[in-house]
Design a protein around this motif. Structure first.
Motif, PDB file in Angstrom:
ATOM      1  N   ALA A  73       0.819  -1.210   0.000  1.00  0.00           N
ATOM      2  CA  ALA A  73       0.000   0.000   0.000  1.00  0.00           C
ATOM      3  C   ALA A  73       0.857   1.266   0.000  1.00  0.00           C
ATOM      4  O   ALA A  73       0.419   2.328  -0.414  1.00  0.00           O
ATOM      5  CB  ALA A  73      -0.937   0.012   1.204  1.00  0.00           C
ATOM      6  N   LEU A  74       2.081   1.136   0.449  1.00  0.00           N
ATOM      7  CA  LEU A  74       2.953   2.302   0.585  1.00  0.00           C
ATOM      8  C   LEU A  74       3.422   2.834  -0.755  1.00  0.00           C
ATOM      9  O   LEU A  74       3.841   3.974  -0.887  1.00  0.00           O
ATOM     10  CB  LEU A  74       4.170   1.935   1.431  1.00  0.00           C
TER      11      LEU A  74
ATOM     12  N   CYS B 245      -4.990  -2.887 -10.978  1.00  0.00           N
ATOM     13  CA  CYS B 245      -5.355  -1.794 -10.072  1.00  0.00           C
ATOM     14  C   CYS B 245      -6.545  -2.194  -9.214  1.00  0.00           C
ATOM     15  O   CYS B 245      -6.539  -2.021  -8.001  1.00  0.00           O
ATOM     16  CB  CYS B 245      -5.733  -0.543 -10.854  1.00  0.00           C
ATOM     17  N   PHE B 246      -7.544  -2.739  -9.854  1.00  0.00           N
ATOM     18  CA  PHE B 246      -8.737  -3.122  -9.116  1.00  0.00           C
ATOM     19  C   PHE B 246      -8.429  -4.172  -8.054  1.00  0.00           C
ATOM     20  O   PHE B 246      -8.979  -4.144  -6.965  1.00  0.00           O
ATOM     21  CB  PHE B 246      -9.825  -3.592 -10.082  1.00  0.00           C
TER      22      PHE B 246
ATOM     23  N   MET C  99      -6.825  -2.427  -5.144  1.00  0.00           N
ATOM     24  CA  MET C  99      -7.793  -1.662  -4.370  1.00  0.00           C
ATOM     25  C   MET C  99      -8.642  -2.600  -3.520  1.00  0.00           C
ATOM     26  O   MET C  99      -8.982  -2.284  -2.385  1.00  0.00           O
ATOM     27  CB  MET C  99      -8.634  -0.806  -5.302  1.00  0.00           C
ATOM     28  N   GLY C 100      -8.947  -3.751  -4.079  1.00  0.00           N
ATOM     29  CA  GLY C 100      -9.691  -4.745  -3.304  1.00  0.00           C
ATOM     30  C   GLY C 100      -8.917  -5.165  -2.066  1.00  0.00           C
ATOM     31  O   GLY C 100      -9.443  -5.173  -0.954  1.00  0.00           O
TER      32      GLY C 100
ATOM     33  N   MET D  42      -6.508  -3.618  -0.542  1.00  0.00           N
ATOM     34  CA  MET D  42      -6.375  -2.520   0.405  1.00  0.00           C
ATOM     35  C   MET D  42      -7.662  -2.302   1.170  1.00  0.00           C
ATOM     36  O   MET D  42      -7.646  -2.024   2.370  1.00  0.00           O
ATOM     37  CB  MET D  42      -5.978  -1.247  -0.329  1.00  0.00           C
ATOM     38  N   SER D  43      -8.766  -2.457   0.484  1.00  0.00           N
ATOM     39  CA  SER D  43     -10.011  -2.173   1.165  1.00  0.00           C
ATOM     40  C   SER D  43     -10.289  -3.248   2.224  1.00  0.00           C
ATOM     41  O   SER D  43     -10.809  -2.960   3.297  1.00  0.00           O
ATOM     42  CB  SER D  43     -11.127  -1.992   0.158  1.00  0.00           C
ATOM     43  N   GLN D  44      -9.884  -4.472   1.938  1.00  0.00           N
ATOM     44  CA  GLN D  44     -10.013  -5.528   2.948  1.00  0.00           C
ATOM     45  C   GLN D  44      -9.142  -5.225   4.158  1.00  0.00           C
ATOM     46  O   GLN D  44      -9.532  -5.428   5.299  1.00  0.00           O
ATOM     47  CB  GLN D  44      -9.564  -6.863   2.373  1.00  0.00           C
ATOM     48  N   ARG D  45      -7.961  -4.748   3.859  1.00  0.00           N
ATOM     49  CA  ARG D  45      -7.035  -4.469   4.943  1.00  0.00           C
ATOM     50  C   ARG D  45      -7.573  -3.342   5.820  1.00  0.00           C
ATOM     51  O   ARG D  45      -7.461  -3.375   7.034  1.00  0.00           O
ATOM     52  CB  ARG D  45      -5.675  -4.115   4.347  1.00  0.00           C
ATOM     53  N   LEU D  46      -8.165  -2.348   5.180  1.00  0.00           N
ATOM     54  CA  LEU D  46      -8.776  -1.256   5.931  1.00  0.00           C
ATOM     55  C   LEU D  46      -9.836  -1.801   6.880  1.00  0.00           C
ATOM     56  O   LEU D  46      -9.894  -1.448   8.049  1.00  0.00           O
ATOM     57  CB  LEU D  46      -9.431  -0.251   4.976  1.00  0.00           C
ATOM     58  N   ARG D  47     -10.640  -2.699   6.335  1.00  0.00           N
ATOM     59  CA  ARG D  47     -11.699  -3.280   7.132  1.00  0.00           C
ATOM     60  C   ARG D  47     -11.114  -4.018   8.332  1.00  0.00           C
ATOM     61  O   ARG D  47     -11.599  -3.918   9.446  1.00  0.00           O
ATOM     62  CB  ARG D  47     -12.495  -4.247   6.262  1.00  0.00           C
TER      63      ARG D  47
ATOM     64  N   LEU E  96      -8.316  -3.470   9.842  1.00  0.00           N
ATOM     65  CA  LEU E  96      -7.775  -2.558  10.847  1.00  0.00           C
ATOM     66  C   LEU E  96      -8.874  -1.922  11.680  1.00  0.00           C
ATOM     67  O   LEU E  96      -8.727  -1.718  12.878  1.00  0.00           O
ATOM     68  CB  LEU E  96      -6.916  -1.478  10.174  1.00  0.00           C
TER      69      LEU E  96
END
Lengths: 249, 249
Positions: free
Chosen positions: B81-82, B121-122, B125-126, B128-133, B135
DNA sequence: AAAATTGTTTGACAAAGGTCAAGCTGTAAA
DNA sequence: TTTACAGCTTGACCTTTGTCAAACAATTTT
């Protein structure tokens, strides 16, 4: 009221035409204080842009306590990360903190635009990666630090935002307490102690920082920026002279 | 040792040719137990794929405690993600938990490929969005829940992963304790209590769950999935009959 | 196998925060 | 202005978790 959504980082790479497309599926609404936008567990097929006021994102525990995950300021989007999930569900609840204005966008429509523009994809990924970083920092604060530390860090951040040693708290004390994961009582007591130690003066919601250095060392900023762990400082972090419960004096 | 990196979600949309390109800038390495991969604050121009063993991501507080943010399993990427940040800096430290094998990739090279493939890309983003969830869920656990709750949730997760009521703990107790943000002593005592209550049996690192329902209600799963808050259950959550310090008995 | 190391458990204790209840304050409505 | 209400503060007390030290267990090294 013609707002250019390109003020939001997320939309900043859109062409005029794309903006038009996105706006077609959008919906602008006004929320009263405390009005709910969505709740944890709701199906998530829209994301949002705050254009006025503040939106608080929070979770509620089984005993009714709420932990504020974030307070979204005007110009910022939220819940856009869910767009990429199979069966998107809001992981938090959102409601207005004071009167607020938000625009909501349709995920599907936006994904379509996204699929035509790598540039916009890159923006999104940038936003998401920042948010990830923010959450890690948050976990840090919560686990590695004490309530006093969190309070001091918040005050410093606010001081730097405003650019002056005197400022108004950015929200009601109770709200800030929830944001910092503590009870209002604890919040109150810590402020009280910082006053007693002559680190700051408070008058209702006005704060005046008297000893910035001390505040800074209480906030343990070293750990946040990864600097040297032990500082030759009289007060070292948690078990400082600051006594929360100064038993029957 | 011809590994197909497409086993990782992140790479799964790459063409043969793209895989070849990515691999060109890659570097495969073996780490000994405890060997460091990078530290908090290091410049982040590579990201990683674990292909053997485990990598622990952690932060260190100013008093030397470490909080384990995540334990990355084989087949998973991390620090990708960085890639989208201006001056990327690792927000956590990474080291091997036991001997491990990882492949590292050059951010710049991968971004180049990314700019040619919306599909990839998609995926990102998938992820990353899981990782956000994840956290957000983590913050939830940390703030809204007690140590016992976290322990029970972990045990249940493990039980479901393995698919049996009897299983081995996925790491040393001390490590798990850090993962759950508690001291080894606390970890030990909680396990001890769950045993006393006949909720489970333990023999060294082997766990056998005896009363799954009870375990589940202690784990407060309602709050995680957003179900009804109050359950008609003798033991309700924290201040359960489980007494950590059962004063001089 | 004995010694050394490392990890785990236990006990006594201390500290940080939470809880509950009561009092206070300031704003907003009547 | 007085009243009412929400939000803040304070005190007394309690619970959870951390701390320190010692005993114990389990590995690893010699």
């Amino acid at each position: 009221m013609n707002i250019d959504i390109r003020m939001a980082h997320l939309f900043s790479a859109l062409s005029d035409d794309q903006v038009r497309q996105v706006m077609e599926s959008s919906h602008t609404g006004t929320l009263k204080d405390g009005e709910s936008l969505f709740e944890t567990g709701d199906e998530a097929n829209r994301f949002f842009l705050v254009i006025g006021g503040q939106i608080k994102l929070f979770r509620v525990s089984s005993n009714g306590d709420q932990k504020i995950i974030d307070i979204i300021q005007p110009g910022n989007t939220f819940a856009e990360a869910l767009m990429f999930m199979e069966h998107p569900i809001y992981p938090v609840s959102a409601e207005a903190l004071g009167p607020a204005r938000v625009i909501s966008f349709d995920n599907r429509r936006f994904l379509q635009i996204l699929s035509e523009s790598i540039d916009v994809c890159f923006r999104i990924m940038g936003t998401m990666s920042q948010r990830l970083r923010g959450l890690i920092k948050e976990i840090d604060d919560l686990t590695l630090q004490s309530a006093t530390t969190r309070m001091c860090a918040m005050l410093l951040r606010r001081m730097e935002d405003v650019g002056a040693k005197q400022f108004t708290l950015p929200a009601a004390k109770g709200v800030l307490a929830a944001r910092l994961s503590m009870k209002p009582e604890t919040f109150s007591r810590i402020l009280q102690n910082l006053s007693t130690q002559n680190i700051l003066k408070t008058k209702s919601n006005e704060i005046q920082v008297l000893d910035e250095d001390l505040l800074r060392s209480l906030a343990h900023l070293e750990s946040i920026y990864g600097l040297e762990p032990e500082k030759p400082c009289a007060l070292k972090g948690n078990n400082v002279s600051i006594d929360l419960n100064q038993k029957t004096g």
